[in-house]
Design an enzyme around this catalytic site. Structure first.
Site: not given
Ligand code: 6PG
Length: 502
Positions: A18, A80-81, A133, A205, A208-209, A212, A284
C-alpha cells in the site's frame, strides 16, 4: 487533520504494498489521501515522505479520508483478501462513500468474491477489482495491473493505472527500466488494460500466480538437476542462470535466481544462503485457487497443480527426512554429461514452460465461457511483459501468437511454439528420463511432458476407462463410429459388479 476534497484518489492499507503504491501514485503527480487503521503508521508515512510530486494527504479517521477525496471518489483498498475487504468496504459506506464512488480492491482476492462484492454493494458504491503484480518494487516503480469491473468505473481509474503501471518499449516489448523515487518512467506502453467485467481482473491475476508457481517450480527443478546430476555449486549455477537469461528464457525469475544463488549466508559467510534455507515452500493460496478452478471446469492444468503439490510435498519436511532413511532409490549423479546436459536442461525448462503457459491460457479460455467474459489473450500476455513476477521476453512471443491467430485454441498449436518444442523435445525427454533413472524428483518437468504427449495423442487409453465404468456401473460410453453425444451400454457377460447390500 486532513484537507477537504483535494485528493484525486485515496488509498487504504499502508502495509508495504500500500505504501509503495501510494508513493508510485504520488510520483506521477496525483494528490492522494491515505488511511491506515493504525494512525501512527499513517503519520509516520507522511513524515517520511514530505516532498512527493503529488501531495500525500494523511487522514486519521475514515470520515476525514472520505472528505479528503474529490468526487466521484476513486478509493483503492489494499488489505488482506477475504473478510478484511468486506469489513473495509462496509466501513467506507458508514463513513459516507456513496453510489457514485468507486472502490477498487487491489489485493489478491478470489474472483468469485469480487463478483459477489460488486453485486452485494451495488446500491451503496461501485465495487471494482484489480490484480496488482510485481511485489514491493513493482508497486513502487511500476506493477502490472489487471483491472476488471464496470467499464464506467474503469474510465475514472484508467489515467491513474496507466500512469503508474510498468512500461514496455513499444518496439521491443521489453520493460523500460530506470524509475527512481520522484522520477517515474514516462512514455512506453503501460502494462495494464481493462480485462472485462466483475471478477475478470482478479481471475487473470490468479492465473498469473498459478503460472508463477510453475515457473518457480520449473526453475527449481532445473537448479536441482544441475546440482545433483552434474554436481555443480551455487556460484557455477548462478553463472549458468545468468547465461540462460540471455536466451529465450530471459525473465525476471531467471534473473533473480542468478542473484539468489550467489548470495552468501550472512550468518555463515562461508556458506551460500540457498543451502541454509529450509526446503519447505510456503504458499498463500492463489496457486491452489488456480488448480481448483481448473479442476472445477475440467481443464487439464496439470503442471500448475503439480507445482502446488510440489510445495505441499516440500512442506512435509520431517516425513521426508524419515522416509529418506528407509525408502531406497538409485544413487544420483553422473558428471560425464557436462555441457551437453546443461543445454538439455535448459531446453527441458523452456519446453516445460511453454506447456505451463499453454495450460494457463487454456484455463482462461474456459473461464471466459463460464463467466461470460471476453478475454483478449494477446493483451493479457502483453500486460505481463513488464512489472509482474512472470515478466519475460517470452510474453512477447505469446502476444505475437495471439496476434497471428486470435482464435488460437492452444499455444502449442502456434507455429513458433511448435517449432521450439520440436527443437527441444529430444533433450527434454532425455532430461526427464535421466531424472527418473537417477531418482531425482522433477514433477513439473515430468507433468509438462505428459501434458504435451497427451495433448498430441489422437487416441488415449480413456477407452479402457470408459469400458471399466460401463462394466461396474453401467455408466455408458460413446463409440468411435458414432456421433459424439450418443451413449451406449452393453450387458457385460459375467459382469462382476460391486455387490450392493440390501
Ligand atoms: C505478485 C505475486 C504476489 C504473491 C506472491 C506470494 O504477482 O506480485 O504473485 O501477488 O502474493 O508471489 O505468493 P505465495 O505466497 O502464494 O507464493
Amino acid at each position: 487533520m486532513s484537507e477537504s476534497g483535494v485528493a484525486q484518489v485515496g488509498l487504504i492499507g499502508l502495509a508495504v504494498m500500500g505504501k509503495n503504491l501510494a508513493l508510485n501514485i504520488a510520483d506521477h503527480g496525483f494528490d492522494i489521501a491515505v488511511f491506515n487503521r493504525t494512525t501512527a503508521i499513517t503519520q509516520e508515512f507522511i513524515r517520511e515522505n514530505p516532498n512527493t510530486p503529488g501531495k500525500l494527504v494523511g487522514c486519521d479517521t475514515l470520515a476525514d479520508f472520505v472528505l479528503a477525496i474529490k468526487k466521484p471518489r476513486v478509493i483503492i483498498i489494499l488489505v488482506k483478501a477475504g473478510a478484511a475487504v468486506d469489513a473495509v468496504t462496509q466501513q467506507l459506506i458508514d463513513a459516507g462513500v456513496d453510489k457514485s464512488d468507486i472502490v477498487i480492491d487491489a489485493g489478491n482476492s478470489l474472483w468469485t468474491d469480487t463478483i459477489r462484492c460488486e453485486k452485494q454493494y451495488a446500491e451503496k458504491l461501485k465495487f471494482f477489482g484489480s490484480g496488482v503484480s510485481g511485489g514491493e518494487l513493482g508497486a513502487r516503480f511500476g506493477p502490472s495491473l489487471m483491472p476488471g469491473g464496470d467499464p464506467e468505473s474503469w474510465k475514472h481509474l484508467k489515467p491513474i493505472w496507466e500512469a503508474i503501471a510498468a512500461k514496455v518499449d513499444p518496439k521491443t516489448g521489453k520493460p523500460i527500466p530506470g524509475a527512481e523515487p520522484g522520477k517515474p518512467v514516462t512514455g512506453g506502453v503501460p502494462c495494464t488494460a481493462y480485462l472485462g467485467p466483475d471478477g475478470a481482473g482478479h481471475y487473470v491475476k490468479m492465473v498469473h500466480n498459478g503460472i508463477e508457481y510453475v515457473d518457480m517450480q520449473l526453475i527449481s527443478e532445473a537448479y536441482f538437476l544441475l546440482r545433483h546430476l552434474l554436481g555443480l555449486t551455487p556460484p557455477d549455477l548462478a553463472e549458468i542462470f545468468s547465461q540462460w537469461n540471455l536466451t529465450e528464457l530471459d525473465s525476471y525469475l531467471i534473473e533473480i535466481t542468478a542473484d539468489v544463488l550467489q548470495q552468501r549466508d550472512p550468518a555463515k559467510p562461508r556458506k551460500y544462503l540457498v543451502d541454509s534455507i529450509l526446503d519447505a515452500a510456503g504458499q498463500k493460496g492463489t496457486g491452489k485457487w488456480t488448480s481448483t478452478s481448473a479442476l472445477d471446469m475440467g481443464v487439464p492444468a496439470n503442471s500448475i497443480a503439480e507445482a502446488v503439490f510440489a510445495r505441499c510435498m516440500s512442506a512435509l519436511k520431517e516425513e521426508r527426512v524419515a522416509a529418506s532413511k528407509k525408502l531406497r532409490g538409485p544413487k544420483a549423479g553422473n558428471k560425464k554429461h557436462g555441457k551437453k546436459m546443461i543445454e538439455a536442461i535448459r531446453q527441458a525448462l523452456f519446453c516445460s514452460k511453454i506447456c505451463a503457459y499453454a495450460q494457463g491460457f487454456q484455463l482462461m479460455f474456459q473461464a471466459q465461457q463460464e463467466y461470460h467474459w471476453k478475454f483478449d489473450f494477446g493483451t493479457i500476455a502483453s500486460i505481463w511483459r513488464g512489472g509482474c513476477i512472470i515478466r519475460a521476453g517470452f510474453l512477447q512471443k505469446i502476444t505475437d501468437a495471439y496476434t497471428r491467430d486470435p482464435k488460437l485454441v492452444n499455444l502449442l498449436m502456434d507455429p513458433y511454439f511448435r517449432k521450439q518444442i520440436q527443437n527441444g523435445q529430444d533433450q527434454w525427454r532425455q532430461v526427464v528420463a535421466l531424472a527418473a533413472q537417477n531418482g531425482i524428483a522433477a514433477p513439473a518437468f515430468m507433468s509438462a511432458l505428459a501434458y504435451y504427449d497427451s495433448y498430441r495423442t489422437a487416441v488415449l487409453p480413456a477407452s479402457l476407462i470408459q469400458a471399466q465404468r460401463d462394466y461396474f456401473g453401467a455408466h455408458t460410453y460413446e463409440r468411435v463410429d458414432q456421433a459424439r453425444g450418443k451413449f451406449f451400454h452393453i450387458d457385460w457377460p459375467d459382469a462382476k459388479r460391486p455387490q450392493i447390500e440390501a
